[in-house]
Design a protein around this motif. Structure first.
Motif, PDB file in Angstrom:
ATOM      1  N   CYS A  12      34.714  53.057  35.899  1.00  0.00           N
ATOM      2  CA  CYS A  12      35.236  51.990  35.053  1.00  0.00           C
ATOM      3  C   CYS A  12      34.385  51.767  33.805  1.00  0.00           C
ATOM      4  CB  CYS A  12      35.329  50.692  35.846  1.00  0.00           C
ATOM      5  SG  CYS A  12      36.461  50.776  37.247  1.00  0.00           S
ATOM      6  N   GLY A  13      33.162  52.220  33.817  1.00  0.00           N
ATOM      7  CA  GLY A  13      32.290  52.006  32.664  1.00  0.00           C
ATOM      8  C   GLY A  13      31.486  50.736  32.797  1.00  0.00           C
ATOM      9  N   TYR A  14      30.309  50.729  32.216  1.00  0.00           N
ATOM     10  CA  TYR A  14      29.441  49.564  32.249  1.00  0.00           C
ATOM     11  C   TYR A  14      29.899  48.537  31.229  1.00  0.00           C
ATOM     12  CZ  TYR A  14      26.221  52.214  35.157  1.00  0.00           C
ATOM     13  OH  TYR A  14      25.649  52.924  36.174  1.00  0.00           O
ATOM     14  N   PRO A  15      29.784  47.240  31.502  1.00  0.00           N
ATOM     15  CA  PRO A  15      30.226  46.220  30.526  1.00  0.00           C
ATOM     16  C   PRO A  15      29.318  46.217  29.291  1.00  0.00           C
ATOM     17  CG  PRO A  15      29.086  45.186  32.374  1.00  0.00           C
ATOM     18  CD  PRO A  15      29.253  46.625  32.734  1.00  0.00           C
ATOM     19  N   THR A  16      29.949  46.030  28.172  1.00  0.00           N
ATOM     20  CA  THR A  16      29.179  45.965  26.918  1.00  0.00           C
ATOM     21  C   THR A  16      28.710  44.555  26.611  1.00  0.00           C
ATOM     22  OG1 THR A  16      31.249  45.675  25.697  1.00  0.00           O
ATOM     23  CG2 THR A  16      30.421  47.927  25.948  1.00  0.00           C
ATOM     24  N   ARG A  17      29.391  43.569  27.174  1.00  0.00           N
ATOM     25  CA  ARG A  17      29.002  42.177  26.956  1.00  0.00           C
ATOM     26  C   ARG A  17      29.082  41.430  28.284  1.00  0.00           C
ATOM     27  NH1 ARG A  17      32.339  43.052  22.520  1.00  0.00           N
ATOM     28  NH2 ARG A  17      34.077  42.061  23.615  1.00  0.00           N
ATOM     29  N   ILE A  18      28.085  40.611  28.550  1.00  0.00           N
ATOM     30  CA  ILE A  18      28.038  39.779  29.747  1.00  0.00           C
ATOM     31  C   ILE A  18      28.052  38.328  29.302  1.00  0.00           C
ATOM     32  CG2 ILE A  18      26.721  39.171  31.802  1.00  0.00           C
ATOM     33  CD1 ILE A  18      25.507  41.942  31.748  1.00  0.00           C
ATOM     34  N   LEU A  19      29.120  37.622  29.603  1.00  0.00           N
ATOM     35  CA  LEU A  19      29.283  36.235  29.174  1.00  0.00           C
ATOM     36  C   LEU A  19      29.224  35.321  30.397  1.00  0.00           C
ATOM     37  CD1 LEU A  19      32.203  36.668  26.603  1.00  0.00           C
ATOM     38  CD2 LEU A  19      29.748  36.738  26.197  1.00  0.00           C
ATOM     39  N   GLY A  20      28.124  34.577  30.522  1.00  0.00           N
ATOM     40  CA  GLY A  20      28.005  33.583  31.579  1.00  0.00           C
ATOM     41  C   GLY A  20      27.809  34.210  32.945  1.00  0.00           C
ATOM     42  N   ASN A  21      28.193  33.469  33.960  1.00  0.00           N
ATOM     43  CA  ASN A  21      28.006  33.857  35.350  1.00  0.00           C
ATOM     44  C   ASN A  21      29.301  34.444  35.892  1.00  0.00           C
ATOM     45  OD1 ASN A  21      27.539  33.862  38.202  1.00  0.00           O
ATOM     46  ND2 ASN A  21      25.937  32.335  37.887  1.00  0.00           N
ATOM     47  N   VAL A  22      29.181  35.417  36.787  1.00  0.00           N
ATOM     48  CA  VAL A  22      30.368  36.042  37.355  1.00  0.00           C
ATOM     49  C   VAL A  22      31.166  35.043  38.199  1.00  0.00           C
ATOM     50  CG1 VAL A  22      29.159  36.814  39.444  1.00  0.00           C
ATOM     51  CG2 VAL A  22      31.150  38.087  38.613  1.00  0.00           C
ATOM     52  N   LEU A  23      30.518  33.981  38.682  1.00  0.00           N
ATOM     53  CA  LEU A  23      31.209  32.982  39.497  1.00  0.00           C
ATOM     54  C   LEU A  23      31.979  31.978  38.666  1.00  0.00           C
ATOM     55  CD1 LEU A  23      28.385  32.223  42.096  1.00  0.00           C
ATOM     56  CD2 LEU A  23      30.318  33.778  42.360  1.00  0.00           C
TER      57      LEU A  23
END
Length: 488
Positions: free
Chosen positions: A44-55
């Protein structure tokens, strides 16, 4: 080929086949899941942006409970925030970073509450249902009452239900005259500490059957809780006193104008491995021999050698004792109508192994119950009522006592509950927000510009967020409900 080779290596190391090795099967299963998730992530590919918490991606009860549980884990929120701050390019200081994280967490919780209110709207003017009031309020009332009564209920259960009987394994009795060398010291162990029988318990109840106060105490114990310590009447050690001290004792007995104290002390020892928190319990009983008391003259004559008959000491030996959970063992006052005046009388005898042809001289004291039967004069029977003690599994709580449990449990929980219900008015401005979508979008914008490396814009958006929380008027405008705004 590879699985067979791995199985042969595993068998050579562990001497067990793979299908008989549970640890190896579990390790293989975990590794399969690990490699499967890794392959899916690569695909699927690694995320380029991480916004906040996964929860915090969705605003429902499940995400809210998971997020609240995540925040309850000690040091986990702080550790994650500090690690993100260390390995992320940002213009914010650590305190500013923690401020953004805290604001985002609170806004997410408020957003979940508002979504719940939309799904389950409450009509105006409608009273709360009884199932809600008794379900929530009843549980809170029950919880608070349980916390208040917990120390009393716990100590009561320890003494009556879950408590165990821990009889003394050693009973030591010491008899002293003033501050001089002890006259009598005797210790008895388990072979001389006899458990009560049902017949002896029945006889005890008949003896005190006409005394309601005594029967009330006796019925608190069963025959399994009572033992009889058969203390030998002869001292276990010789009386080692120097001739000058002996003369000083005689002089004080005959001519001193001060009271002289006769003291009987006892010590009970328990096995802490069977339960309880206190190993030794102590107690004492003393009487003052005032000048002119005949006991003083008789003891002096006994020491000088002018007397061979035993000396009678009235009201000296309490034969009914209570061994409590604590360190203070006292006579059972309920079994004595006249308190200390009803204690048993004893006789003191100074014995010696002096012979006409011997050069040495060893002396020791004998104690006997006055007016006893000839067959039982060689022992001092002491009936001991043993309180139930806490089992080893509950010893860490029972050791605090009632006051300790109130201070360590009730007051701490009470302070936490009081903090939950008090100072609610101070947080109304930041929690009773009708619509938090714009504030939530501002927080995600800060995360977004941080990921894209626009650090100057990150600092400006953070300043805007801080100004929003500093300006109540602006906060009201930003958090107005969109539907109400369109109606206005």
């Amino acid at each position: 080929m590879a699985p067979r080779l791995a199985e042969r290596v595993l068998f050579s190391v562990c001497s067990r086949k793979f299908n008989q090795n549970f640890v190896a099967q579990l390790w293989y299963f975990v590794k399969c899941i690990y490699f499967g998730l890794s392959a899916y992530q690569i695909r699927c590919g690694y995320p380029t942006r991480i916004l906040g918490n996964v929860l915090t991606k969705k605003y429902n009860h499940l995400n809210l409970f998971l997020f609240q549980g995540f925040r309850l884990v000690p040091f986990l929120v702080e550790l994650r925030a500090v690690m993100d701050w260390v390995w992320t390019d940002t213009t914010l200081s650590l305190s500013d970073w923690m401020c953004v994280e805290d604001i985002y967490a609170n806004i997410f919780i408020i957003k979940c509450s508002r979504e719940t209110e939309k799904k389950y709207p409450q009509p105006k003017g409608q009273k709360k249902k009884k199932i809600v009031k008794y379900g929530m309020g009843g549980l809170i009332i029950f919880f608070l009452i349980c916390i208040i009564w917990f120390p009393l209920l716990f100590i009561s259960l320890v003494r009556s239900v879950v408590g165990v009987v821990n009889h003394p394994i050693d009973v030591t009795v010491t008899f002293k005259l003033g501050g001089y060398e002890p006259l009598f010291t005797m210790s008895v162990q388990q072979q001389s500490i006899k458990p009560f029988t049902a017949a002896e318990y029945e006889q005890l109840t008949k003896t005190f059957g006409d005394n309601a106060k005594a029967m009330q105490f006796i019925t608190l114990y069963s025959y399994e809780d009572i033992v009889t310590a058969m203390i030998e009447g002869s001292s276990g050690s010789v009386w080692r006193i120097s001739p000058p001290s002996r003369q000083e004792v005689v002089k004080e007995l005959l001519g001193s104008p001060m009271d002289l104290t006769l003291r009987l002390a006892w010590t009970f020892q328990r096995d802490l491995g069977k339960g309880g928190t206190v190993e030794h319990t102590f107690g004492k009983h003393s009487i003052d021999l005032e000048p002119g008391n005949p006991v003083r003259a008789e003891l002096a004559s006994l020491l000088i050698g002018n007397r061979t008959e035993p000396v009678l000491v009235p009201n000296m030996f309490p034969n009914y004792m209570r061994a409590p959970n604590g360190a203070d063992a006292k006579p059972v006052s309920q079994l004595y109508k006249d308190d200390e005046d009803d204690y048993q009388d004893i006789t003191l005898s100074l014995m010696s192994d002096r012979t006409p042809n011997s050069s040495g001289n060893q002396e020791w004291w004998d104690i006997a119950i006055a007016r006893c039967k000839p067959a039982s004069c060689t022992v001092l029977p002491m009936v001991i009522f043993n309180d139930k003690v806490s089992p080893p599994s509950l010893g860490f709580l029972a050791g605090y006592g009632i006051m300790g449990l109130y201070v360590s449990v009730v007051l701490v929980i009470g302070k936490f509950v009081r903090g939950f219900f008090s100072e609610i008015s101070h947080s109304i401005m930041f929690e009773e927000l009708p619509c938090v979508d714009r504030i939530l979008k501002l927080c995600t914008d800060i995360f977004l510009v941080r990921e894209t490396g626009e650090l100057e814009l990150e600092e400006e958006l953070y300043s805007k967020l801080i100004f929003l929380y500093r300006s109540p008027e602006t906060m009201i405008k930003w958090t107005r409900d969109i539907h109400l705004k369109e109606q206005d």
